[in-house]
Design a protein around this motif. Structure first.
Motif, mmCIF file in Angstrom:
data_model
loop_
_atom_site.group_PDB
_atom_site.id
_atom_site.type_symbol
_atom_site.label_atom_id
_atom_site.label_comp_id
_atom_site.label_asym_id
_atom_site.label_seq_id
_atom_site.Cartn_x
_atom_site.Cartn_y
_atom_site.Cartn_z
ATOM 1 N N ARG A 176 13.262 1.166 -7.682
ATOM 2 C CA ARG A 176 12.447 2.272 -7.153
ATOM 3 C C ARG A 176 11.044 2.217 -7.750
ATOM 4 O O ARG A 176 10.857 1.825 -8.902
ATOM 5 C CB ARG A 176 13.080 3.619 -7.494
ATOM 6 N N TYR A 177 10.097 2.646 -6.960
ATOM 7 C CA TYR A 177 8.699 2.757 -7.375
ATOM 8 C C TYR A 177 8.554 3.809 -8.467
ATOM 9 O O TYR A 177 9.213 4.849 -8.424
ATOM 10 C CB TYR A 177 7.877 3.149 -6.138
ATOM 11 N N ASP A 227 3.232 2.141 -11.214
ATOM 12 C CA ASP A 227 3.109 0.958 -10.354
ATOM 13 C C ASP A 227 1.918 1.054 -9.408
ATOM 14 O O ASP A 227 1.611 0.097 -8.696
ATOM 15 C CB ASP A 227 4.362 0.786 -9.475
ATOM 16 N N GLU A 228 1.258 2.211 -9.375
ATOM 17 C CA GLU A 228 0.239 2.447 -8.352
ATOM 18 C C GLU A 228 -0.837 1.367 -8.302
ATOM 19 O O GLU A 228 -1.113 0.809 -7.242
ATOM 20 C CB GLU A 228 -0.421 3.818 -8.529
ATOM 21 N N ALA A 276 0.455 -1.867 -6.938
ATOM 22 C CA ALA A 276 0.794 -1.764 -5.510
ATOM 23 C C ALA A 276 -0.469 -1.765 -4.648
ATOM 24 O O ALA A 276 -0.512 -2.441 -3.610
ATOM 25 C CB ALA A 276 1.618 -0.505 -5.248
ATOM 26 N N ILE A 329 10.102 4.266 -1.782
ATOM 27 C CA ILE A 329 9.351 3.034 -2.006
ATOM 28 C C ILE A 329 10.162 2.169 -2.962
ATOM 29 O O ILE A 329 10.499 2.599 -4.063
ATOM 30 C CB ILE A 329 7.949 3.311 -2.587
ATOM 31 N N VAL A 363 10.144 -1.478 -4.870
ATOM 32 C CA VAL A 363 9.264 -2.571 -5.276
ATOM 33 C C VAL A 363 10.101 -3.766 -5.716
ATOM 34 O O VAL A 363 11.238 -3.617 -6.149
ATOM 35 C CB VAL A 363 8.283 -2.149 -6.401
ATOM 36 N N LEU A 377 4.587 -7.104 -10.045
ATOM 37 C CA LEU A 377 4.921 -6.590 -8.726
ATOM 38 C C LEU A 377 4.568 -7.648 -7.680
ATOM 39 O O LEU A 377 3.427 -8.099 -7.614
ATOM 40 C CB LEU A 377 4.131 -5.304 -8.480
ATOM 41 N N PHE A 380 6.709 -4.792 -1.853
ATOM 42 C CA PHE A 380 7.264 -3.446 -1.737
ATOM 43 C C PHE A 380 7.501 -3.111 -0.273
ATOM 44 O O PHE A 380 6.931 -3.737 0.629
ATOM 45 C CB PHE A 380 6.378 -2.392 -2.408
ATOM 46 N N THR A 430 8.110 0.584 2.192
ATOM 47 C CA THR A 430 8.141 2.042 2.239
ATOM 48 C C THR A 430 8.921 2.456 3.484
ATOM 49 O O THR A 430 8.724 1.894 4.555
ATOM 50 C CB THR A 430 6.719 2.650 2.303
#
Length: 149
Positions: free
Chosen positions: A9-10, A14-15, A18, A56, A58, A65, A68, A70
């Motif tokens: 899971r995100y 991780d922003e 991503a 989300i 990943v 990363l 991913f 969504t």
């Protein structure tokens, strides 16, 4: 033999990775578009639309990363992003399988009509064309595709 990846899971931390992966991947797919100029818009959309609404998942490889997906509660797959270094690997299939697990009844998506590679990928994974549309953001013609078990 390639290094294995794992799905999870995100997390909020991780922003940045991503956003950078989204920009790199789309820039590779559409070199004539300046995705760096769209990064601010994308970050706002990511934070305000996708993170609050979508599951989300990943993919990581050696703590980096590399992809991913969504999928929102209605089964809309907004993004499937795979690092260009992993195009053609099993990574995209694993992410699609995870989306199917999270939305087992139906998945809908839009894909740019000029993205033959992505259309072939989705068709290979059981998605069928169900109509055409225009992306409201880019103005590009898109194909609506759907998967049902």
């Amino acid at each position: 033999m390639s290094t294995p990846f794992h799905l999870r899971r995100y997390h909020a931390d991780d922003e940045d990775a991503a956003i950078a992966l989204w920009q790199q991947t789309w820039q590779q797919a559409y070199p004539g578009i300046d995705f760096a100029a769209r990064a601010g818009w994308w970050r706002a959309r990511w934070r305000n639309e996708l993170v609050p609404e979508a599951a989300i998942i990943v993919a990581e490889q050696t703590e980096v990363l590399i992809g991913f997906v969504t999928i929102d509660p209605k089964g809309y797959l907004d993004q499937l992003v795979v690092s260009p270094a992993h195009w053609g690997s099993k990574l995209a299939d694993a992410l699609i399988d995870e989306a199917k697990r999270l939305s087992p009844e139906c998945i809908n998506l839009l894909v740019n009509k000029d993205n033959a590679r992505a259309i072939r990928f989705y068709a290979r994974n059981g998605f069928l064309p169900v109509g055409e549309d225009v992306n409201p953001t880019s103005g590009r013609p898109v194909l609506r595709m759907e998967w049902k078990p």
